[in-house]
Each structure stands twice: as structure tokens, then as C-alpha cells.
Design an enzyme around this catalytic site. Sequence first.
Site, short mmCIF file in Angstrom:
data_model
loop_
_atom_site.label_atom_id
_atom_site.label_comp_id
_atom_site.label_asym_id
_atom_site.label_seq_id
_atom_site.Cartn_x
_atom_site.Cartn_y
_atom_site.Cartn_z
N LYS A 135 -24.27 3.82 54.83
CA LYS A 135 -22.98 4.18 54.24
C LYS A 135 -21.92 4.51 55.28
O LYS A 135 -20.73 4.42 55.02
CB LYS A 135 -23.16 5.30 53.23
CG LYS A 135 -24.00 4.83 52.04
CD LYS A 135 -23.98 5.77 50.88
CE LYS A 135 -24.61 5.15 49.64
NZ LYS A 135 -26.08 5.07 49.73
C1 LIG Z 1 -26.85 4.38 48.87
C2 LIG Z 1 -28.17 3.93 49.36
C3 LIG Z 1 -28.83 2.85 48.76
C4 LIG Z 1 -28.30 2.14 47.54
O1 LIG Z 1 -27.13 1.43 47.79
P1 LIG Z 1 -26.17 0.98 46.60
O2 LIG Z 1 -24.95 0.48 47.27
O3 LIG Z 1 -25.90 2.21 45.78
O4 LIG Z 1 -26.89 -0.03 45.80
C5 LIG Z 1 -30.03 2.43 49.32
N1 LIG Z 1 -30.56 3.05 50.38
C6 LIG Z 1 -29.95 4.10 50.98
C7 LIG Z 1 -30.62 4.75 52.13
C8 LIG Z 1 -28.74 4.57 50.49
O5 LIG Z 1 -28.14 5.61 51.08
#
Ligand SMILES: *Cc1c(COP(=O)(O)O)cnc(C)c1O
Length: 474
Positions: A113
Site C-alpha cells: 500500500k
Molecule cells: C490490502 C492488502 C491486501 C488486499 O488488497 P486489496 O487491494 O484490498 O484487494 C492484500 N495483502 C495485503 C498485505 C494488504 O495489505
Amino acid sequence: MRYVSTRGGMAPRPFCEILLEGLAPDGGLVVPDHYPKLDPATLERWRPLAYADLAFEVIRLFVDDIPEDDLRALVDRTYTREIFRTEAITPLTTLEPGFHLLRLSNGPTLAFKDIAMQLLGNLFEHVLARTGAELNILGATSGDTGSAAEYAMRGKRGVRVFMLSPHGKMSAFQAAQMYSLQDPNIFNIAIRGVFDECQDIVKAVSGDAQFKARHRIGTVNSINWARIVAQVVYYFRGYFAAIAESGEEVGAPVSFAVPSGNFGNIFAGHIARMMGLPIRALILATNENDVLHEFFSTGRYRVRASAEVVQTSSPSMDIAKASNFERFVYDLVGGAAGVVAALWRQVEEEGGFDLVGTPYLANLQEFGFVSGRSTHADRLATIRDVQQRYGVLVDTHTADGIKVARDYRDPATPMVCLETAQPVKFAEAIREAIGRAPDVPPGYESLESLPQRVEVMDPSVDAVKAFIARHTGD
Ligand SMILES: *Cc1c(COP(=O)(O)O)cnc(C)c1O
């Protein structure tokens, strides 16, 4: 490029006007009015570009109301070795020929993210500086979004962050990452409830137009459009790296496996594919909270009640509904906003919809999606196996992706599994899988013993509003 609502009730608007929103006034999500289409010559030209150069090329196609020089500077400032601790930003590790890991979690909070959020922090600063405005970011997190947002916004002028998290439901490392921040513009609120209750509070507060305007509330949650755009970039980067590894030419198909929760990450892959990147399969992996796997395998979308959401060892995918999913359905029904509006009325009234027997289900094949589900036992076995076989330790979410990727492996097509977090964030599960705790990366050794700053509250919209009002000075 102009942006419209998936439900048809918003006049087209440019990028900077939707940057702070995500949700359209009619309750739909903002989407671009078309996808840019790339020809093979452009792909060829992009192939050797460094990450920041590639990011600029991709992002400018979606942003035409920030001067190119400013955008260039902003992107260059974001994708640096200092912030992502690697020259490649998203390096590719080959586990075995044709089977790769695209490492997206080298940013400050050790999850993918950061890639989008670091850009968002710089975009916000740019837009706020232009207008002299202030912004109070309200968000909900199950762990990774919140910390990524806080690390991207800390110390940024004109910005405060109010982040809701489910009390006691994140890993110790995740909680420490957020709650140890002492920056005066960062406020952590732990809600006695699950993630979806946090998200509902954010929706309710943002849905109060008067409160929202008075306190200049914006969001950075997974429906934020700029985040999605930033994530499109690494599908291109991963594609070029994978074909280079197998000595293929531009045009050769590659598949991606993506551990999914709110459908943001994999939706970015869908956009890259719509733009013309030769992606064969987009492999969607869920954990036990399998709303999305259920849809892609049956055509039925059924939102779960909060009480039905299971707490798993891949907690960032513990969702009751997938917030970006509506954007995909908009494409699936060919941009028929009236159909999307009707389907989401059905979601509100009946908790879901069923596309069985509609012409739309047939279209599903054309978009390349396949899906699978991974359980606690699967992820432990996968972590153990990947460690033994390749000497690489992956986190629980990445393991869910690898598990499902293996189920769909076609030896003729390179497979790129997206690594979404580093194992240290989920140390308890790693210990269960391999009998020892993961190594702590340099700089993070004392994180969990730092003093923490967090306000614990019941799931109450009014209490959250009062807290925000108290801390925004009016
Ligand atoms: C947010 C997240 C996901 C899921 O991603 P999305 O965009 O919500 O589908 C998967 N793995 C990790 C480690 C995350 O932080």
C-alpha cells in the site's frame, strides 16, 4: 481524461476534483470515462524505463490537470531508493523458471500500500498548496492501509489523519507501526468492532454532507481513484521484468496472481489489461472470507454480515464486501450505469445480486479473471514449502496468492505472484508455519516497545464525529 460515476449521476470532472473523494455524490464510485489504449510500440518504448519514468508515463494518461513538470517532479520525489530501499522499487524474484514474485513491500510500512499512498501524500500536498486549503483525512483500516496512509501524510502541511482500526484485531507489529506515531497531525482511533464497522462509520461520517464540508473531510481508503492508478504501474513493471527473465518479446502473455480483499490491487491489473498489457489470467485469491471467489466462481455476489467475517491470519483480506468491486461490474455491464445502480440497490435491499441467467455472466470470461480460496492450513503449508523449496520467506497474504497461483499454473505462461507484505508484519503466523519468528528488517527492531498513542471507542458515528470536531479546532 474526465471521471464519471459508476451509477451515472455525476457530471464529468477532471482528476484533481475527484482526488480527495473516490465516492461520487450519487453513491457510486468514480471511474475514468475511457481507458487509454496502448499500441505495441508504446509498450516497447516503456519496456526499459526505470520505475519513476514508467510511473510518470502511466499516471499522466489519467491526470491531465496537473502541469507535466509538476507531475514529473512529484513522481520522481515518490519513487526513490531512499523511500523504497531498492533501486528497482518493485524488484522481481524468480522462484523457478516462469514462476516469479513481484516484491511490492519495500516501502516504509513494509506492505504494497505504500506504493500508492506515498504518491497520494505528494499529490495531496500539491493540490492543497495550490488552493491553500486544509484537509482532514478520515479512513478505516484493517492494518496496512492505515499505517501506509499515516506514514505518507505525517508532517504534511495542511493535512490531518483520523484513522479507525478494529481494536485488538491487527497484528502486534501493525498496531505498533500506527500507534507509535507521535506526529501531532496523526490520530489513531481503535474501534471495539470489526473492520467493516470501522468502514461503515467512515461512510456514515462522509455521508453527512454538512459535517464533511465543515470539517473538510477527505478519504484515502481503497476506493480512492489515485491509489488505483498508482498501482497500475507495477503490473507493467512486473510484466516487463517477467518477459525479460524468460527471454520473451513484448506481446507474450503473462499471468498475475493477486491476494485480494477490497479488489483494489487486482482492479489495477484489470486496468492494465484493458489498456492493452498482454495479461492472460488475473488470478484472484481470497482467504476464508471468500466473497470475491464466490462471485467469480458462481456469478453470485453476496455481501457478508459483519458477524460472518472471520478473523484470519491474512487479516488485510478479512472483508465483508469488496469496495472496489462496483468499478469492475461497471465494466462488466459495458458501462451501463443504470444497471450498476439497480444492482447496488439490490445489494442494499437484499444483500447481493445474482448474475446467473444474465448476458453479463458470459462477459466474465473475456476479462481473464479466475479465482480460488486459501485457508489457514493452506497458507501455513505454502509458507513452509516456499521457504524450503526456494529459501524465500513470504507473508500470509502473499502465501494465499501463491497457493491459488499454483492451482492455476500453466507451464507455458509466466506467472507473477504479487508479494503484498513482508513476513515480519505477521510474525505469529510465520512462527506457526516454520517454527521461528521472521527476521526483523533493519530499523524496525524496537518498534513494538515504543510508547503508543491511540483512542479506544465503541462503534459510534457520533463519538467519532465529536472526536474529529474536537481536534480540528472548530
Ligand atoms: C490490502 C492488502 C491486501 C488486499 O488488497 P486489496 O487491494 O484490498 O484487494 C492484500 N495483502 C495485503 C498485505 C494488504 O495489505
